[in-house]
Motif scaffolding. Structure first.
Motif, PDB file in Angstrom:
ATOM      1  N   LYS A 153      85.580   0.403  25.153  1.00 46.85           N
ATOM      2  CA  LYS A 153      86.640  -0.442  24.614  1.00 46.85           C
ATOM      3  C   LYS A 153      86.764  -1.736  25.417  1.00 46.85           C
ATOM      4  O   LYS A 153      86.925  -2.814  24.848  1.00 46.85           O
ATOM      5  CB  LYS A 153      87.961   0.318  24.614  1.00 46.85           C
ATOM      6  CG  LYS A 153      87.990   1.503  23.679  1.00 46.85           C
ATOM      7  CD  LYS A 153      89.359   2.166  23.686  1.00 46.85           C
ATOM      8  CE  LYS A 153      89.388   3.351  22.733  1.00 46.85           C
ATOM      9  NZ  LYS A 153      90.716   4.011  22.722  1.00 46.85           N
ATOM     10  N   TRP A 195      90.058  14.245  21.348  1.00 45.06           N
ATOM     11  CA  TRP A 195      90.310  13.186  20.377  1.00 45.06           C
ATOM     12  C   TRP A 195      91.272  13.657  19.297  1.00 45.06           C
ATOM     13  O   TRP A 195      91.350  14.854  18.984  1.00 45.06           O
ATOM     14  CB  TRP A 195      89.006  12.736  19.739  1.00 45.06           C
ATOM     15  CG  TRP A 195      88.180  11.863  20.647  1.00 45.06           C
ATOM     16  CD1 TRP A 195      88.540  11.403  21.879  1.00 45.06           C
ATOM     17  CD2 TRP A 195      86.868  11.363  20.394  1.00 45.06           C
ATOM     18  NE1 TRP A 195      87.541  10.637  22.407  1.00 45.06           N
ATOM     19  CE2 TRP A 195      86.499  10.586  21.525  1.00 45.06           C
ATOM     20  CE3 TRP A 195      85.973  11.467  19.341  1.00 45.06           C
ATOM     21  CZ2 TRP A 195      85.274   9.947  21.614  1.00 45.06           C
ATOM     22  CZ3 TRP A 195      84.754  10.829  19.428  1.00 45.06           C
ATOM     23  CH2 TRP A 195      84.407  10.075  20.548  1.00 45.06           C
ATOM     24  N   GLU A 203      90.113   7.640  18.065  1.00 45.26           N
ATOM     25  CA  GLU A 203      89.559   6.901  19.198  1.00 45.26           C
ATOM     26  C   GLU A 203      88.243   6.208  18.833  1.00 45.26           C
ATOM     27  O   GLU A 203      88.058   5.017  19.126  1.00 45.26           O
ATOM     28  CB  GLU A 203      89.332   7.848  20.383  1.00 45.26           C
ATOM     29  CG  GLU A 203      90.603   8.330  21.056  1.00 45.26           C
ATOM     30  CD  GLU A 203      91.295   9.444  20.294  1.00 45.26           C
ATOM     31  OE1 GLU A 203      92.379   9.867  20.707  1.00 45.26           O
ATOM     32  OE2 GLU A 203      90.739   9.898  19.252  1.00 45.26           O
ATOM     33  N   SER A 204      87.344   6.939  18.191  1.00 43.02           N
ATOM     34  CA  SER A 204      86.069   6.325  17.817  1.00 43.02           C
ATOM     35  C   SER A 204      86.253   5.294  16.709  1.00 43.02           C
ATOM     36  O   SER A 204      85.550   4.277  16.670  1.00 43.02           O
ATOM     37  CB  SER A 204      85.073   7.401  17.376  1.00 43.02           C
ATOM     38  OG  SER A 204      85.583   8.129  16.269  1.00 43.02           O
TER      39      SER A 204
END
Length: 569
Positions: free
Chosen positions: A85, A290, A180-181
């Motif tokens: 990120k 996640w 998240e991905s």
């Protein structure tokens, strides 16, 4: 060369594993020559058990040559996913090449997606065969397991009619995407998805819902327009390799940085990753933490989807479905028979006892009749459309039979229907005349959306109902199933009632809204018929918590079935 901590662990694991195995082999030989047969068996079993535990603990994929290709390049920078990120935020001209099943999806198992193909595109027999092969799939390699599932699911499927990749699978893929991905993908300007799944299974999901620019999947062999259940060999697919190389060059020219996002446990690697200057790795431990991507963050609203299965077909859940199926089939026939042959005051208690649930809300509003209404004596109930059984459950709620009109009704459903039904022809004058005649004989139910919608959305309402009566009662319908959907766009519509009744505890919620005027407002010119229809749609949306859209029946069938949804008489 930049060596990360994974490279060091990789070589350590390989060395330790080799030394331990040699040591155990030597101990077994020494023990065999000096101890009794019983002790030999006991120690050998202990050693083998210890080896199996060792192989499960240590990352066995690290010692494969393909897994070492990334580290062997002198100009590749390898880092962990948390650094990704920060890296993407530094540049807005990033091109991302990512592993779909290894980084985008939370689940590491591909079995549910192949089960959907087997059940929806094939048959229940094909799905049962895939379930029986599941223990065998767990024992073989990942690559061989994929080939077996492709063989079972795709062999004999017609290529032209295969629409599961665009009508069924996107919903289940979206429900497995990690937040998240997804946030990481949104940071990249260009996105290239790499997957070991067949291209026809994932391309629509990635392009239409994930906004991925390019999808690089595996092609399937076909003969005479039918899939044979085999992958095109990577080594012989020269055209695909050339296309991938050209694709990488074209995309790289548009971006200043090309980085990769891969899974640390993947045993195979696409050639596109070899052109990345930086590769960020995701571990299975990270994926366990996640979260699921919320629906309100979907890049594209998931309004339409098809298929019979209403649950994610994991091995355990699909086993439970097959165990329930024979009982559900008998229960469905029993419920339909009771609803057809018995009067309402007798059939309702029996149906409720069998597990069907019906909830009525705001039914007192029906008593607030306007005595100044001029027109047909019957009440026009305007409902949103969830399943073919909407008019029937409304009749259950009113405890009296009502007539219903619909655009698409199979002959079988028309024959077994316990209420009077009529077919709409899409001819304005003819349909209006028929509906006025039915209203003069009693109450009438109409679903102006023209087709069903499973998700919390309302389609655009056809304004024909606004011209028929001033005694209009909007009714919000909502249904819930746990195993099978009672609607389909590409399947047999005559089976819709049976599948809905096969659910262990199907439920319906019927919400009555305040009466509205229609015919008088349109005739006096106070409002157009479209404005009245939009008001009714808005009120239904507020009552149900559904979002109003301008989509139509034509949009749904073009998306799911590749046709306009026209049904011949």
């Amino acid at each position: 060369m930049h060596l990360c901590h994974w490279d060091i662990k990789l070589h350590q694991c390989c060395i330790y594993r080799t030394l331990l195995i040699k040591f155990l082999q030597y101990q077994i030989i020494q023990t065999s020559s000096s101890l009794s047969l019983k002790m030999v068996f006991f120690k050998s079993f202990s050693f083998i058990k210890f080896v199996l535990i060792l192989f499960r603990v240590l990352p066995k994929h690290y010692n494969k040559q393909k897994g070492l290709q990334i580290s062997s390049a002198s100009d590749v920078y390898v880092e962990s996913f948390p650094q990704f990120k920060h890296r993407c935020s530094e540049s807005s001209e990033t091109t991302l090449i990512f592993n779909v099943e290894g980084t985008l999806l939370r689940s590491s198992s591909l079995f549910p997606y192949f089960m959907l193909v087997a059940f929806e595109a094939g048959s229940i027999i094909r799905a049962l065969l895939l379930l029986l092969l599941y223990p065998f799939l767990r024992l073989i390699s990942e690559e061989m397991s994929l080939k077996v599932m492709v063989l079972v699911c795709f062999m004999g499927i017609k290529k032209e009619s295969f629409r599961i990749g665009s009508s069924v699978l996107p919903k289940f893929f979206m429900e497995d995407v990690s937040a998240e991905s997804f946030a990481a993908l949104r940071m990249a300007k260009k996105k290239i998805g790499v997957t070991e799944l067949p291209q026809v299974m994932v391309e629509s999901f990635l392009r239409d819902y994930m906004e991925v620019d390019v999808v690089v999947g595996r092609e399937l062999k076909e003969i005479g327009g039918y899939y044979v259940g085999l992958y095109e060999e990577k080594e012989t697919s020269k055209r695909a390799q050339c296309a991938e190389a050209k694709l990488f060059r074209d995309v790289a020219e548009l971006s200043s940085t090309v980085i990769g996002l891969d899974n640390i446990s993947c045993s195979t690697q696409n050639q596109l990753f070899s052109g990345c200057k930086e590769i960020y790795m995701v571990s299975e431990a990270e994926k366990l933490n996640w979260s699921i991507l919320p629906r309100d963050r979907y890049p594209k609203p998931l309004i339409f989807h098809d298929g019979r299965l209403a649950f994610r077909p994991t091995p355990l859940s699909i086993l439970a479905m097959f165990m329930w199926f024979p009982f559900g089939l008998v229960l469905s026939i029993f419920r339909i028979t009771i609803a057809v042959i018995l009067p309402l005051n007798v059939s309702l208690p029996v149906l409720f006892f069998s597990g069907i649930k019906l909830r009525l809300l705001n039914s007192d509003s029906l008593n607030n009749a306007d005595h100044d209404i001029i027109g047909p004596k019957g009440t026009l109930f305007v409902c949103n459309h969830r399943t073919l059984l909407d008019p029937l459950f409304l009749s259950f709620g009113l405890k009296k039979p009502v007539a219903a009109v619909t655009y698409s009704l199979s002959r079988l459903s028309e024959m077994i229907s316990p209420i009077r039904t009529g077919r709409l022809t899409r001819d304005h004058d003819q349909d209006s005349k028929m509906m006025k005649e039915l209203l003069n004989h009693g109450d009438l139910v109409v679903c102006p959306e023209g087709t069903t919608c499973r998700e919390p959305y309302l389609l655009r309402l056809s304004p024909l109902f606004t011209e028929l009566s001033d005694n209009i009662v909007p009714v919000g319908m909502d249904s819930h199933v746990t195993m099978f959907h009672g609607t389909t766009a590409g399947g047999s519509k005559c089976l819709d009632p049976f599948f809905f009744m096969m659910n262990p505890d199907p439920s319906y919620t019927v919400r009555f809204l305040n009466r509205v005027r229609g015919a008088s407002l349109c005739k006096q010119g106070d409002r157009s018929r479209y404005e009245v229809a939009n008001v009714v749609q808005s009120e239904l949306g507020k009552a149900l918590g559904f979002e109003c859209t301008m989509h139509t029946r034509k949009d749904k069938y073009l998306s799911l079935a590749g046709n306009e949804g026209l049904v011949s008489a």
